[in-house]
Motif scaffolding. Structure first.
Motif, mmCIF file in Angstrom:
data_model
loop_
_atom_site.group_PDB
_atom_site.id
_atom_site.type_symbol
_atom_site.label_atom_id
_atom_site.label_comp_id
_atom_site.label_asym_id
_atom_site.label_seq_id
_atom_site.Cartn_x
_atom_site.Cartn_y
_atom_site.Cartn_z
ATOM 1 N N GLY A 10 0.701 -0.956 -0.053
ATOM 2 C CA GLY A 10 -0.036 0.069 -0.156
ATOM 3 C C GLY A 10 0.590 1.136 0.103
ATOM 4 O O GLY A 10 2.075 1.147 -0.287
ATOM 5 N N SER A 11 0.232 2.650 0.260
ATOM 6 C CA SER A 11 0.839 3.978 0.195
ATOM 7 C C SER A 11 0.950 4.055 1.773
ATOM 8 O O SER A 11 -0.053 4.225 2.368
ATOM 9 N N VAL A 12 2.212 4.546 2.204
ATOM 10 C CA VAL A 12 2.329 5.301 3.564
ATOM 11 C C VAL A 12 3.110 6.493 3.295
ATOM 12 O O VAL A 12 3.748 6.728 2.340
ATOM 13 N N GLN A 13 2.950 7.216 4.318
ATOM 14 C CA GLN A 13 3.816 8.391 4.525
ATOM 15 C C GLN A 13 5.162 8.082 5.124
ATOM 16 O O GLN A 13 5.293 7.065 5.648
ATOM 17 N N PRO A 14 6.318 8.949 4.879
ATOM 18 C CA PRO A 14 7.576 8.333 5.605
ATOM 19 C C PRO A 14 7.263 8.542 7.242
ATOM 20 O O PRO A 14 6.576 9.222 7.720
ATOM 21 N N GLY A 15 7.938 7.521 7.652
ATOM 22 C CA GLY A 15 7.676 7.433 9.031
ATOM 23 C C GLY A 15 6.690 6.304 9.480
ATOM 24 O O GLY A 15 6.473 5.721 10.458
ATOM 25 N N GLY A 16 5.919 6.132 8.348
ATOM 26 C CA GLY A 16 4.764 5.037 8.557
ATOM 27 C C GLY A 16 5.073 3.522 8.573
ATOM 28 O O GLY A 16 6.278 3.217 8.608
ATOM 29 N N SER A 17 4.152 2.757 8.863
ATOM 30 C CA SER A 17 4.370 1.212 9.185
ATOM 31 C C SER A 17 3.483 0.558 8.092
ATOM 32 O O SER A 17 2.166 1.112 7.711
ATOM 33 N N LEU A 18 3.870 -0.563 7.750
ATOM 34 C CA LEU A 18 3.105 -1.822 6.906
ATOM 35 C C LEU A 18 3.476 -2.969 7.319
ATOM 36 O O LEU A 18 4.562 -3.267 7.512
ATOM 37 N N ARG A 19 2.304 -4.028 7.276
ATOM 38 C CA ARG A 19 2.725 -5.413 7.323
ATOM 39 C C ARG A 19 2.392 -6.099 6.192
ATOM 40 O O ARG A 19 1.306 -6.058 5.711
ATOM 41 N N LEU A 20 3.404 -6.759 5.801
ATOM 42 C CA LEU A 20 3.183 -7.637 4.561
ATOM 43 C C LEU A 20 3.176 -9.185 4.745
ATOM 44 O O LEU A 20 3.782 -9.486 5.910
ATOM 45 N N SER A 21 2.474 -9.725 4.237
ATOM 46 C CA SER A 21 2.393 -11.315 4.260
ATOM 47 C C SER A 21 2.376 -12.127 3.197
ATOM 48 O O SER A 21 1.952 -11.830 2.194
ATOM 49 N N CYS A 22 3.191 -13.177 3.791
ATOM 50 C CA CYS A 22 3.150 -14.280 2.519
ATOM 51 C C CYS A 22 2.458 -15.331 2.992
ATOM 52 O O CYS A 22 2.981 -16.177 3.903
ATOM 53 N N LEU A 23 1.707 -15.923 2.150
ATOM 54 C CA LEU A 23 0.959 -17.141 2.232
ATOM 55 C C LEU A 23 1.677 -18.257 1.537
ATOM 56 O O LEU A 23 1.696 -18.170 0.234
ATOM 57 N N VAL A 24 2.052 -19.330 2.204
ATOM 58 C CA VAL A 24 2.706 -20.494 1.554
ATOM 59 C C VAL A 24 1.724 -21.646 1.580
ATOM 60 O O VAL A 24 0.743 -22.002 2.313
ATOM 61 N N SER A 25 1.470 -21.897 0.147
ATOM 62 C CA SER A 25 0.715 -23.313 -0.063
ATOM 63 C C SER A 25 1.404 -24.299 -0.480
ATOM 64 O O SER A 25 2.420 -24.319 -1.157
ATOM 65 N N GLY A 26 1.079 -25.663 -0.076
ATOM 66 C CA GLY A 26 1.544 -26.938 -0.439
ATOM 67 C C GLY A 26 2.764 -27.233 0.350
ATOM 68 O O GLY A 26 2.955 -28.686 0.194
ATOM 69 N N LEU A 27 3.314 -26.757 1.168
ATOM 70 C CA LEU A 27 4.190 -27.312 2.037
ATOM 71 C C LEU A 27 4.603 -26.420 3.443
ATOM 72 O O LEU A 27 4.065 -25.467 3.554
ATOM 73 N N PRO A 28 4.856 -27.200 4.432
ATOM 74 C CA PRO A 28 4.898 -26.432 5.714
ATOM 75 C C PRO A 28 5.881 -25.297 5.910
ATOM 76 O O PRO A 28 7.091 -25.733 5.359
#
Length: 125
Positions: A10-28
């Motif tokens: 997404g879009s944030v201002q300097p100093g801001g925060s984001l959380r990215l997620s990675c969903l894995v399928s098929g293997l633990p």
């Protein structure tokens, strides 16, 4: 089928925060090496954080160390990248990638076998 898929850009201002997620399928996820990479326009792809199999401590590039935190949520087979104090130079397409096993050189992009399509992060005021 083994796949990874990113979300959370997404879009944030300097100093801001984001959380990215990675969903894995098929293997633990705790049997895999998972890495986060990013590529800004006109720049080479950069490995920024990764974790290998049952390792407890993730690796970080110098460019994000102290600001980004990688975590694994095994119950959901996901890996997250919490990004704080974002800077304009953090703007890029962020990719999740994996190696089907354990690799210590997990910040190197040609060590990875499977890639997500990427998620865009913009940082601007």
């Amino acid at each position: 089928q083994v796949q990874v898929a990113e979300s959370g850009g997404g879009s944030v201002q300097p100093g801001g925060s984001l959380r990215l997620s990675c969903l894995v399928s098929g293997l633990p996820v705790n049997r895999l090496t998972i890495g986060w990479f990013r590529q800004a326009p006109g720049k080479v792809r950069e490995g920024i954080s990764c974790i290998s199999g049952l390792e407890i401590r993730p690796d970080y590039s110098d460019s994000v160390k102290g600001r980004f935190v990688l975590s694994r949520e095994s119950s959901k087979n996901m890996v997250h990248l919490q990004m704080t104090n974002l800077k304009p130079e953090d703007a890029a397409v962020y990719f999740c990638a994996m190696y089907r096993g354990f690799r210590r050189d997990c910040l190197v992009d040609n060590a990875m076998q499977d890639w997500g399509k990427g998620t865009l992060v913009t940082v601007s005021s």
